[in-house]
Motif scaffolding. Structure first.
Motif, PDB file in Angstrom:
ATOM      1  N   LEU A 184     -16.887  37.885  -7.320  1.00 19.15           N
ATOM      2  CA  LEU A 184     -15.906  38.895  -6.912  1.00 19.15           C
ATOM      3  C   LEU A 184     -14.629  38.528  -7.645  1.00 19.15           C
ATOM      4  CD1 LEU A 184     -16.768  38.867  -3.105  1.00 19.15           C
ATOM      5  CD2 LEU A 184     -17.494  40.540  -4.820  1.00 19.15           C
ATOM      6  N   GLU A 185     -14.181  39.470  -8.474  1.00 16.74           N
ATOM      7  CA  GLU A 185     -13.163  39.089  -9.444  1.00 16.74           C
ATOM      8  C   GLU A 185     -11.949  39.994  -9.359  1.00 16.74           C
ATOM      9  OE1 GLU A 185     -14.814  37.709 -13.269  1.00 16.74           O
ATOM     10  OE2 GLU A 185     -13.579  39.265 -14.133  1.00 16.74           O
ATOM     11  N   GLU A 186     -10.812  39.420  -9.602  1.00 20.65           N
ATOM     12  CA  GLU A 186      -9.555  40.178  -9.673  1.00 20.65           C
ATOM     13  C   GLU A 186      -9.639  41.155 -10.846  1.00 20.65           C
ATOM     14  OE1 GLU A 186      -5.307  38.464 -11.175  1.00 20.65           O
ATOM     15  OE2 GLU A 186      -7.034  37.277 -11.737  1.00 20.65           O
ATOM     16  N   ARG A 191      -5.288  46.306 -22.268  1.00 21.71           N
ATOM     17  CA  ARG A 191      -6.202  46.979 -23.208  1.00 21.71           C
ATOM     18  C   ARG A 191      -7.274  46.002 -23.633  1.00 21.71           C
ATOM     19  NH1 ARG A 191      -3.862  49.077 -28.273  1.00 21.71           N
ATOM     20  NH2 ARG A 191      -5.913  50.050 -28.489  1.00 21.71           N
ATOM     21  N   GLU A 192      -8.502  46.519 -23.766  1.00 24.61           N
ATOM     22  CA  GLU A 192      -9.622  45.643 -24.125  1.00 24.61           C
ATOM     23  C   GLU A 192      -9.786  45.537 -25.633  1.00 24.61           C
ATOM     24  OE1 GLU A 192     -13.428  45.857 -22.008  1.00 24.61           O
ATOM     25  OE2 GLU A 192     -12.398  47.161 -20.585  1.00 24.61           O
ATOM     26  N   VAL A 193     -10.156  44.345 -26.072  1.00 23.34           N
ATOM     27  CA  VAL A 193     -10.464  44.136 -27.488  1.00 23.34           C
ATOM     28  C   VAL A 193     -11.545  43.064 -27.588  1.00 23.34           C
ATOM     29  CG1 VAL A 193      -8.545  42.471 -27.773  1.00 23.34           C
ATOM     30  CG2 VAL A 193      -9.458  43.642 -29.784  1.00 23.34           C
ATOM     31  N   ILE A 282     -12.568  38.480 -20.285  1.00 30.09           N
ATOM     32  CA  ILE A 282     -13.379  39.260 -19.341  1.00 30.09           C
ATOM     33  C   ILE A 282     -14.798  38.727 -19.366  1.00 30.09           C
ATOM     34  CG2 ILE A 282     -14.403  41.504 -18.895  1.00 30.09           C
ATOM     35  CD1 ILE A 282     -11.916  42.802 -19.853  1.00 30.09           C
ATOM     36  N   GLU A 283     -15.279  38.465 -20.553  1.00 32.07           N
ATOM     37  CA  GLU A 283     -16.629  37.914 -20.674  1.00 32.07           C
ATOM     38  C   GLU A 283     -16.772  37.257 -22.037  1.00 32.07           C
ATOM     39  OE1 GLU A 283     -19.839  40.669 -21.182  1.00 32.07           O
ATOM     40  OE2 GLU A 283     -18.712  41.899 -22.586  1.00 32.07           O
ATOM     41  N   PHE A 284     -17.687  36.285 -22.100  1.00 31.87           N
ATOM     42  CA  PHE A 284     -18.137  35.782 -23.391  1.00 31.87           C
ATOM     43  C   PHE A 284     -19.537  36.321 -23.630  1.00 31.87           C
ATOM     44  CE2 PHE A 284     -15.348  31.949 -22.532  1.00 31.87           C
ATOM     45  CZ  PHE A 284     -14.473  32.193 -23.572  1.00 31.87           C
TER      46      PHE A 284
HETATM   47  P1  AMP Z   1     -18.562  42.864 -18.762  1.00 32.63           P
HETATM   48  O1  AMP Z   1     -20.039  43.195 -18.711  1.00 32.63           O
HETATM   49  O2  AMP Z   1     -18.201  41.597 -18.078  1.00 32.63           O
HETATM   50  O3  AMP Z   1     -18.000  43.045 -20.131  1.00 32.63           O
HETATM   51  O4  AMP Z   1     -17.857  44.033 -17.956  1.00 32.63           O
HETATM   52  C1  AMP Z   1     -18.027  45.381 -18.327  1.00 32.63           C
HETATM   53  C2  AMP Z   1     -16.703  46.087 -18.302  1.00 32.63           C
HETATM   54  O5  AMP Z   1     -16.131  46.023 -17.004  1.00 32.63           O
HETATM   55  C3  AMP Z   1     -15.654  45.449 -19.208  1.00 32.63           C
HETATM   56  O6  AMP Z   1     -15.736  45.868 -20.518  1.00 32.63           O
HETATM   57  C4  AMP Z   1     -14.380  45.912 -18.545  1.00 32.63           C
HETATM   58  O7  AMP Z   1     -14.081  47.238 -18.939  1.00 32.63           O
HETATM   59  C5  AMP Z   1     -14.721  45.905 -17.094  1.00 32.63           C
HETATM   60  N1  AMP Z   1     -14.272  44.647 -16.459  1.00 32.63           N
HETATM   61  C6  AMP Z   1     -15.010  43.521 -16.263  1.00 32.63           C
HETATM   62  N2  AMP Z   1     -14.268  42.562 -15.668  1.00 32.63           N
HETATM   63  C7  AMP Z   1     -13.049  43.094 -15.472  1.00 32.63           C
HETATM   64  C8  AMP Z   1     -11.840  42.604 -14.891  1.00 32.63           C
HETATM   65  N3  AMP Z   1     -11.758  41.385 -14.352  1.00 32.63           N
HETATM   66  N4  AMP Z   1     -10.776  43.424 -14.870  1.00 32.63           N
HETATM   67  C9  AMP Z   1     -10.828  44.684 -15.380  1.00 32.63           C
HETATM   68  N5  AMP Z   1     -11.941  45.200 -15.932  1.00 32.63           N
HETATM   69  C10 AMP Z   1     -13.038  44.428 -15.987  1.00 32.63           C
END
Ligand code: AMP
Ligand code: GLY
Length: 427
Positions: A184-186, A191-193, A282-284
């Motif tokens: 469960l994440e904040e 903007r995403e990159v 956000i993710e690796f």
């Molecule tokens: P992920 O599979 O972890 O890349 O998550 C898919 C999408 O969910 C990401 O590209 C983000 O658009 C959104 N997302 C995941 N985690 C967050 C976060 N902590 N805050 C805002 N958006 C998130």
């Protein structure tokens, strides 16, 4: 050099296409490959997760470098099998690949090593999740721990919606990816990159970056997908984006991996949110992105094969490649019901006859007697270069029209986003 590319998507079609043009490359083989790689290279009918069968065939074919595309192969330990056989391999071992295959591993790793990321609580049961949500305020991102092909993340606006998601997951006994743990994440704002780095086991060197479009519909509506389009270079980020990412993310990750006796050789995909305080992870992902790779490969100059093999040998030679100043835009053509299901499409033309500067990369598909059978889902990525992003965008949508005419009636089964690389009017 004889190179084996493992995987069957448009990403692998693009990687194989660029590797084959490298001065140091003698031949490219792809397993299992797709219609595009069948046209340009030689496909081997072995699935990407069959490490032992791949190694046996690679030995027979005297492969000098294996390049692993998909996360499923990394998580299945395919890189481990190749390294045991002393074949140079670009792609991390299963253990280092946990940076992607376990979101909990990645989160704890980032916390241990001071890498900026969203704060998260890890829960193991519904009761546990309910207790954590009792004290939650605001938006909450609910994430399944394991690999879930883009279906394991739900961004919710409030606690009630987050509660409904965890109740549904635990109540049905079907947590995406098949695990039992949830984060469960904040929710981060910005903007995403996507920033890609090449790792040689000692360090990471920034490679290139791109913006992708994860939602199915225009204006970021509809469900999350594997990615409906991308462009590179990213627009509207600091000019020293790669230096900031190197210092704040790549260097601490490299130090952390060394401290934990992990050797990471391969592409590291940093999915970042550029917040008011700079980048947060956000993710690796332990691999190149799809469709980002399709817009990066047309911009690569120099000897890409040499860059990857030098990394595989533990001493990356970053100067063996550079990037064209041109922008590249890629638009994904998907079957209409993607991502809910993938409806196969039979009898598509293999040669799409695109005009100069445009490329077509096939998703999962087979080639038979000059005709393509697609598994559906993300059928094709069409890319185009341009001197500016706007020009690349216009060229990419011209490619969509050209392919639409060539596909005739089959085009009616395909859908695509109209707003890839459409920037605000002030840009
Ligand atoms: P992920 O599979 O972890 O890349 O998550 C898919 C999408 O969910 C990401 O590209 C983000 O658009 C959104 N997302 C995941 N985690 C967050 C976060 N902590 N805050 C805002 N958006 C998130
Ligand atoms: N474009 C998202 C991914 O490759 O995971």
């Amino acid at each position: 050099m004889r190179i084996l590319v493992i995987g069957n998507g448009a990403r692998e079609d693009a990687l194989a296409w660029r590797l084959a043009q490298s001065p140091s490359c003698e031949a490219v083989f792809v397993a299992p490959g797709n219609a595009g790689t069948a046209l340009r290279h030689e496909n081997w009918p072995i699935v990407a997760t069959e490490g032992r069968a791949l190694v046996a065939r690679a030995k027979d074919a005297q492969i000098d470098l294996a390049v692993i595309g998909p996360e499923t192969a990394i998580a299945a330990g395919v890189a481990d099998r190749f390294r045991e056989a002393n074949i140079a391999t670009f792609g991390p071992n299963r253990s280092a690949g946990r940076l992607e295959s376990s979101k909990i591993f990645a989160k704890r790793f980032m916390e241990r090593h001071g890498v900026s990321t969203a704060k998260a609580r890890i829960v193991h049961s519904l009761a546990n999740a309910e207790r954590v949500l009792d004290d939650w305020s605001g938006a909450c991102v609910v994430k399944a721990d394991g690999l879930a092909a883009g279906k394991g993340v739900v961004v919710t606006p409030d606690v009630a919606t987050a509660r409904a998601v965890v109740r549904e997951w635990y109540g049905s006994g079907r947590i995406p990816g098949g695990g039992s743990d949830v984060l469960l994440e904040e929710k981060l704002d910005g903007r995403e990159v996507s920033v890609f780095a090449l790792g040689d086991g000692k360090r990471f060197v920034p490679f290139a970056s791109a913006c992708d479009y994860k939602r199915a519909g225009d204006a970021d509506t509809g469900p999350n997908t594997g990615g409906m389009g991308a462009y590179s270079p990213p627009f509207g980020f600091p000019g020293d984006l790669h230096d900031i990412v190197r210092e704040r993310i790549l260097e601490p990750v490299a130090r952390g991996l060394a401290a934990e006796n992990e050797r990471y050789v391969g592409a590291l995909y940093c999915g970042l949110m550029w917040t008011a305080d700079g980048p947060a992870v956000i993710e690796f992902n332990a691999r190149f992105g799809d469709p980002e790779t399709q817009v990066l490969m047309p911009r690569v100059r120099g000897d890409f094969a040499r860059a990857l093999v030098s990394a595989a040998h533990g001493a990356l030679e970053p100067d063996s490649i550079s990037f064209a100043d041109d922008a590249c835009v890629g638009v994904v053509l998907a079957t209409a019901d993607y991502p809910r299901t993938s409806t196969p499409l039979a009898g598509l033309p293999a040669v799409l006859g695109l005009s100069e500067g445009k490329l077509a990369f096939w998703g999962g598909s087979t080639l038979r007697d000059g005709v393509v059978d697609s598994k559906g889902g993300r059928v094709l990525t069409l890319t185009a270069l341009g001197a500016t992003l706007a020009e690349a965008r216009a060229n990419a949508y011209d490619a969509v029209d050209e392919v639409g005419r060539r596909l005739g009636g089959a085009a009616a089964s395909l859908t695509y986003r109209r707003d890839i690389a459409a920037l605000p009017p002030t840009a």
